[in-house]
Design a protein around this motif. Structure first.
Motif, PDB file in Angstrom:
ATOM      1  N   ARG A 154      32.896  22.818 -21.930  1.00 25.31           N
ATOM      2  CA  ARG A 154      32.539  22.427 -23.297  1.00 25.31           C
ATOM      3  C   ARG A 154      31.485  21.322 -23.272  1.00 25.31           C
ATOM      4  O   ARG A 154      30.507  21.352 -24.020  1.00 25.31           O
ATOM      5  N   ALA A 155      31.681  20.338 -22.401  1.00 20.09           N
ATOM      6  CA  ALA A 155      30.730  19.233 -22.302  1.00 20.09           C
ATOM      7  C   ALA A 155      29.367  19.741 -21.841  1.00 20.09           C
ATOM      8  O   ALA A 155      28.320  19.293 -22.336  1.00 20.09           O
ATOM      9  N   THR A 156      29.372  20.678 -20.900  1.00 20.72           N
ATOM     10  CA  THR A 156      28.127  21.240 -20.392  1.00 20.72           C
ATOM     11  C   THR A 156      27.348  21.938 -21.497  1.00 20.72           C
ATOM     12  O   THR A 156      26.145  21.727 -21.677  1.00 20.72           O
ATOM     13  N   VAL A 157      28.035  22.782 -22.259  1.00 29.28           N
ATOM     14  CA  VAL A 157      27.370  23.542 -23.315  1.00 29.28           C
ATOM     15  C   VAL A 157      26.911  22.621 -24.442  1.00 29.28           C
ATOM     16  O   VAL A 157      25.844  22.826 -25.038  1.00 29.28           O
ATOM     17  N   ARG A 158      27.690  21.589 -24.731  1.00 29.29           N
ATOM     18  CA  ARG A 158      27.262  20.630 -25.759  1.00 29.29           C
ATOM     19  C   ARG A 158      25.946  19.972 -25.372  1.00 29.29           C
ATOM     20  O   ARG A 158      25.061  19.786 -26.206  1.00 29.29           O
ATOM     21  N   GLN A 159      25.825  19.585 -24.094  1.00 31.06           N
ATOM     22  CA  GLN A 159      24.583  18.964 -23.634  1.00 31.06           C
ATOM     23  C   GLN A 159      23.403  19.917 -23.814  1.00 31.06           C
ATOM     24  O   GLN A 159      22.336  19.525 -24.289  1.00 31.06           O
ATOM     25  N   MET A 160      23.607  21.159 -23.434  1.00 37.08           N
ATOM     26  CA  MET A 160      22.535  22.137 -23.590  1.00 37.08           C
ATOM     27  C   MET A 160      22.175  22.341 -25.050  1.00 37.08           C
ATOM     28  O   MET A 160      21.014  22.415 -25.417  1.00 37.08           O
ATOM     29  N   ARG A 161      23.193  22.430 -25.888  1.00 34.24           N
ATOM     30  CA  ARG A 161      22.964  22.711 -27.302  1.00 34.24           C
ATOM     31  C   ARG A 161      22.146  21.604 -27.952  1.00 34.24           C
ATOM     32  O   ARG A 161      21.260  21.868 -28.777  1.00 34.24           O
ATOM     33  N   LEU A 162      22.417  20.363 -27.587  1.00 35.53           N
ATOM     34  CA  LEU A 162      21.704  19.225 -28.178  1.00 35.53           C
ATOM     35  C   LEU A 162      20.209  19.297 -27.916  1.00 35.53           C
ATOM     36  O   LEU A 162      19.397  19.037 -28.805  1.00 35.53           O
ATOM     37  N   PHE A 163      19.842  19.633 -26.675  1.00 34.36           N
ATOM     38  CA  PHE A 163      18.420  19.666 -26.346  1.00 34.36           C
ATOM     39  C   PHE A 163      17.750  20.960 -26.781  1.00 34.36           C
ATOM     40  O   PHE A 163      16.624  20.955 -27.286  1.00 34.36           O
ATOM     41  N   THR A 164      18.431  22.082 -26.582  1.00 34.28           N
ATOM     42  CA  THR A 164      17.762  23.371 -26.769  1.00 34.28           C
ATOM     43  C   THR A 164      17.656  23.808 -28.220  1.00 34.28           C
ATOM     44  O   THR A 164      16.914  24.753 -28.508  1.00 34.28           O
ATOM     45  N   GLU A 165      18.344  23.156 -29.140  1.00 34.49           N
ATOM     46  CA  GLU A 165      18.237  23.567 -30.542  1.00 34.49           C
ATOM     47  C   GLU A 165      16.786  23.536 -31.019  1.00 34.49           C
ATOM     48  O   GLU A 165      16.347  24.405 -31.774  1.00 34.49           O
ATOM     49  N   GLN A 166      16.019  22.547 -30.547  1.00 33.42           N
ATOM     50  CA  GLN A 166      14.625  22.437 -30.956  1.00 33.42           C
ATOM     51  C   GLN A 166      13.793  23.619 -30.473  1.00 33.42           C
ATOM     52  O   GLN A 166      12.770  23.966 -31.084  1.00 33.42           O
ATOM     53  N   LEU A 167      14.212  24.257 -29.380  1.00 31.17           N
ATOM     54  CA  LEU A 167      13.440  25.358 -28.809  1.00 31.17           C
ATOM     55  C   LEU A 167      13.421  26.586 -29.715  1.00 31.17           C
ATOM     56  O   LEU A 167      12.624  27.505 -29.502  1.00 31.17           O
ATOM     57  N   ASP A 168      14.271  26.619 -30.718  1.00 27.10           N
ATOM     58  CA  ASP A 168      14.302  27.748 -31.635  1.00 27.10           C
ATOM     59  C   ASP A 168      13.255  27.623 -32.738  1.00 27.10           C
ATOM     60  O   ASP A 168      13.173  28.475 -33.619  1.00 27.10           O
ATOM     61  N   TYR A 169      12.460  26.533 -32.677  1.00 25.81           N
ATOM     62  CA  TYR A 169      11.414  26.305 -33.690  1.00 25.81           C
ATOM     63  C   TYR A 169      10.086  26.088 -32.973  1.00 25.81           C
ATOM     64  O   TYR A 169       9.632  24.956 -32.796  1.00 25.81           O
ATOM     65  N   PRO A 170       9.450  27.166 -32.536  1.00 30.69           N
ATOM     66  CA  PRO A 170       8.228  27.037 -31.728  1.00 30.69           C
ATOM     67  C   PRO A 170       7.107  26.325 -32.470  1.00 30.69           C
ATOM     68  O   PRO A 170       6.845  26.590 -33.647  1.00 30.69           O
ATOM     69  N   LYS A 171       6.459  25.425 -31.764  1.00 31.48           N
ATOM     70  CA  LYS A 171       5.367  24.658 -32.362  1.00 31.48           C
ATOM     71  C   LYS A 171       4.396  24.208 -31.287  1.00 31.48           C
ATOM     72  O   LYS A 171       4.735  24.168 -30.101  1.00 31.48           O
ATOM     73  N   ARG A 172       3.201  23.867 -31.705  1.00 25.62           N
ATOM     74  CA  ARG A 172       2.167  23.314 -30.828  1.00 25.62           C
ATOM     75  C   ARG A 172       1.731  21.975 -31.412  1.00 25.62           C
ATOM     76  O   ARG A 172       1.429  21.879 -32.595  1.00 25.62           O
ATOM     77  N   PHE A 173       1.703  20.953 -30.573  1.00 25.37           N
ATOM     78  CA  PHE A 173       1.306  19.629 -31.034  1.00 25.37           C
ATOM     79  C   PHE A 173      -0.189  19.432 -30.788  1.00 25.37           C
ATOM     80  O   PHE A 173      -0.649  19.475 -29.649  1.00 25.37           O
ATOM     81  N   SER A 174      -0.925  19.204 -31.861  1.00 28.58           N
ATOM     82  CA  SER A 174      -2.348  18.920 -31.721  1.00 28.58           C
ATOM     83  C   SER A 174      -2.534  17.606 -30.972  1.00 28.58           C
ATOM     84  O   SER A 174      -1.846  16.617 -31.232  1.00 28.58           O
ATOM     85  N   ILE A 175      -3.455  17.586 -30.017  1.00 33.36           N
ATOM     86  CA  ILE A 175      -3.745  16.351 -29.273  1.00 33.36           C
ATOM     87  C   ILE A 175      -5.237  16.021 -29.350  1.00 33.36           C
ATOM     88  O   ILE A 175      -5.772  15.318 -28.486  1.00 33.36           O
ATOM     89  N   GLU A 176      -5.894  16.486 -30.392  1.00 30.83           N
ATOM     90  CA  GLU A 176      -7.340  16.291 -30.517  1.00 30.83           C
ATOM     91  C   GLU A 176      -7.711  14.812 -30.548  1.00 30.83           C
ATOM     92  O   GLU A 176      -8.583  14.355 -29.803  1.00 30.83           O
ATOM     93  N   ARG A 177      -7.063  14.041 -31.408  1.00 21.65           N
ATOM     94  CA  ARG A 177      -7.390  12.607 -31.498  1.00 21.65           C
ATOM     95  C   ARG A 177      -6.972  11.889 -30.218  1.00 21.65           C
ATOM     96  O   ARG A 177      -7.684  11.005 -29.720  1.00 21.65           O
ATOM     97  N   PHE A 178      -5.813  12.240 -29.696  1.00 21.47           N
ATOM     98  CA  PHE A 178      -5.311  11.625 -28.467  1.00 21.47           C
ATOM     99  C   PHE A 178      -6.315  11.791 -27.334  1.00 21.47           C
ATOM    100  O   PHE A 178      -6.673  10.810 -26.651  1.00 21.47           O
ATOM    101  N   GLU A 179      -6.811  12.995 -27.122  1.00 20.41           N
ATOM    102  CA  GLU A 179      -7.762  13.237 -26.045  1.00 20.41           C
ATOM    103  C   GLU A 179      -9.095  12.533 -26.299  1.00 20.41           C
ATOM    104  O   GLU A 179      -9.703  11.992 -25.376  1.00 20.41           O
ATOM    105  N   ARG A 180      -9.544  12.543 -27.545  1.00 18.95           N
ATOM    106  CA  ARG A 180     -10.825  11.910 -27.870  1.00 18.95           C
ATOM    107  C   ARG A 180     -10.770  10.402 -27.611  1.00 18.95           C
ATOM    108  O   ARG A 180     -11.676   9.833 -26.994  1.00 18.95           O
ATOM    109  N   ASP A 181      -9.705   9.743 -28.062  1.00 13.52           N
ATOM    110  CA  ASP A 181      -9.640   8.287 -27.924  1.00 13.52           C
ATOM    111  C   ASP A 181      -9.235   7.853 -26.520  1.00 13.52           C
ATOM    112  O   ASP A 181      -9.391   6.681 -26.162  1.00 13.52           O
ATOM    113  N   LEU A 182      -8.728   8.796 -25.730  1.00 10.66           N
ATOM    114  CA  LEU A 182      -8.381   8.493 -24.346  1.00 10.66           C
ATOM    115  C   LEU A 182      -9.584   8.650 -23.419  1.00 10.66           C
ATOM    116  O   LEU A 182      -9.552   8.194 -22.269  1.00 10.66           O
ATOM    117  N   ALA A 183     -10.630   9.271 -23.928  1.00  8.25           N
ATOM    118  CA  ALA A 183     -11.833   9.476 -23.116  1.00  8.25           C
ATOM    119  C   ALA A 183     -12.367   8.140 -22.602  1.00  8.25           C
ATOM    120  O   ALA A 183     -12.418   7.149 -23.335  1.00  8.25           O
TER     121      ALA A 183
END
Length: 384
Positions: free
Chosen positions: A319-348
């Motif tokens: 039960r403890a094992t599955v709870r740990q997995m469930r906490l992290f993996t719930e987000q994986l059911d909502y696919p997304k891409r994080f834009s890093i355009e400003r991050f890369e530009r200002d890190l140049a």
């Protein structure tokens, strides 16, 4: 930065300790004030661990002071004299303190993340020399949104997978309110933080680490999520060095950044576990010969049904094992891409380069395997 004094809250956290480590290695390191929480004995143990972890060169070590405080309290829980001294000398604040548990309650999120941020901002307003405030956040303030997430996007009424995400979104709103009132605030949203590029070391094995540990032990039957989505892993030392640059010579008040690897430098969910399996085999030859089954990819509803069944009938450790997995993996059911355009530009111009995750994943996995997935935070230190 030699004449600067930087206050870092949550300095013993995964990100806070690496921020301190990055800042003391600058050619002209600032004086550091490192805020940690606990009783006197706990703070002393954290201070010893922090100074060892930071491994500051001389004379930078002489300019580091560990302070006992609590962001959830008014004036950060500092005595009047200490608070007055900070108000007179601090030029910048990096607010990295947070309640990061995925299982936290709404009340814990409100206290640790929303109120904590509000209190740090209030102190910042009284710091007479302050010219910058950095709010360390998470890219997962995007919650249950899908698709492309812009660096300026913030919807505090959007759906969230847990109270950590919700409270961090509301903490960002506090930062935006302060910025609108004239405080120089920049926000740094992190992807999934893992160990250092240099050696894989990490102070606390949270986030994705329980999933990797479960996989290594052959206890993972299934994993939910879209196999095509990118899993944005960001090494802690790279993230800290990037924030240090953006908070230093490249500081821009009002800017919001995704401090993330980006989809082009990330493994997809479908690629990640096979890559982890190869890395485990490299670190522990013969592991694959144990014949552990390959986890099945399932949708979120199927995994939730499985997890609910486990709660009813399984042994406490499963039960403890599955709870740990469930906490992290719930987000994986909502696919997304994080834009890093400003991050890369200002890190140049910073000289910082992050290779694709496949080039350094083995460092993280090998450290986990060889340490038996034990963290190296202050709690594990001999003096803790």
């Amino acid at each position: 930065m030699a004449d600067e004094t930087i206050l870092i809250t949550g300095a013993n956290g995964i990100v806070g300790c690496e921020l301190a480590r990055a800042l003391v290695r600058r050619s002209e390191p600032p004086a550091l004030r490192l805020l940690v929480r606990g009783d006197a004995a706990t703070v002393e143990a954290k201070a010893q661990w922090l100074l060892d972890w930071i491994d500051a060169p001389e004379p930078a070590r002489e300019r580091i002071q560990v302070l006992r405080g609590d962001v959830a309290r008014e004036d950060l829980g500092l005595p009047p004299g200490e608070r007055a001294r900070l108000e007179s000398e601090v030029t910048g604040i990096l607010h990295a303190a947070a309640c990061t548990s995925f299982s936290q309650t709404a009340a814990q999120g409100e206290t640790g993340n929303v109120l904590g941020t509000r209190n740090a901002l209030e102190l910042a307003k009284r710091c007479r020399k302050l010219d910058r405030f950095g709010l360390v956040s998470t890219a997962y303030v995007a919650g249950t949104r899908r698709g492309e997430i812009d660096e300026d996007d913030l919807e505090v009424e959007a759906g969230f997978c847990n109270e950590y995400e919700r409270s961090k979104a509301r903490a960002e709103l506090e930062g935006r309110k302060a910025a609108a009132a004239g405080l120089p605030v920049a926000t740094y949203r992190l992807g999934v933080v893992v160990g250092r590029l240099s050696d894989g070391h990490i102070s606390r094995m949270s986030g994705v680490y329980p999933v990797w540990r479960i996989f290594h032990r052959g206890l993972m039957a299934m994993i939910p999520g879209d196999e095509a989505q990118a899993v944005d892993l960001i090494p802690s030392d790279y993230a800290a060095a990037a924030i240090a640059h953006l908070f230093g010579p490249a500081f821009r008040a009002g800017a919001n950044y995704h401090v993330c690897a980006g989809a082009d430098r990330s493994l997809t969910l479908g690629e990640l576990l096979p890559a982890v399996a190869d890395c485990i085999e490299d670190a522990a030859p013969g592991w694959k010969a144990k014949g552990y089954p390959e986890p099945a990819s399932v949708d979120g509803a199927t995994f939730a049904s499985f997890a609910d069944t486990v709660e009813l009938v399984a042994h406490v450790s499963l039960r403890a094992t599955v709870r740990q997995m469930r906490l992290f993996t719930e987000q994986l059911d909502y696919p997304k891409r994080f834009s890093i355009e400003r991050f890369e530009r200002d890190l140049a111009g910073s000289g910082l380069e992050l290779p694709h995750a496949r080039e350094w994943l083995g460092t993280m996995i090998a450290h986990g395997v060889h340490s038996d997935w034990r963290a190296q935070g202050w709690e594990a230190a001999a003096y803790g």
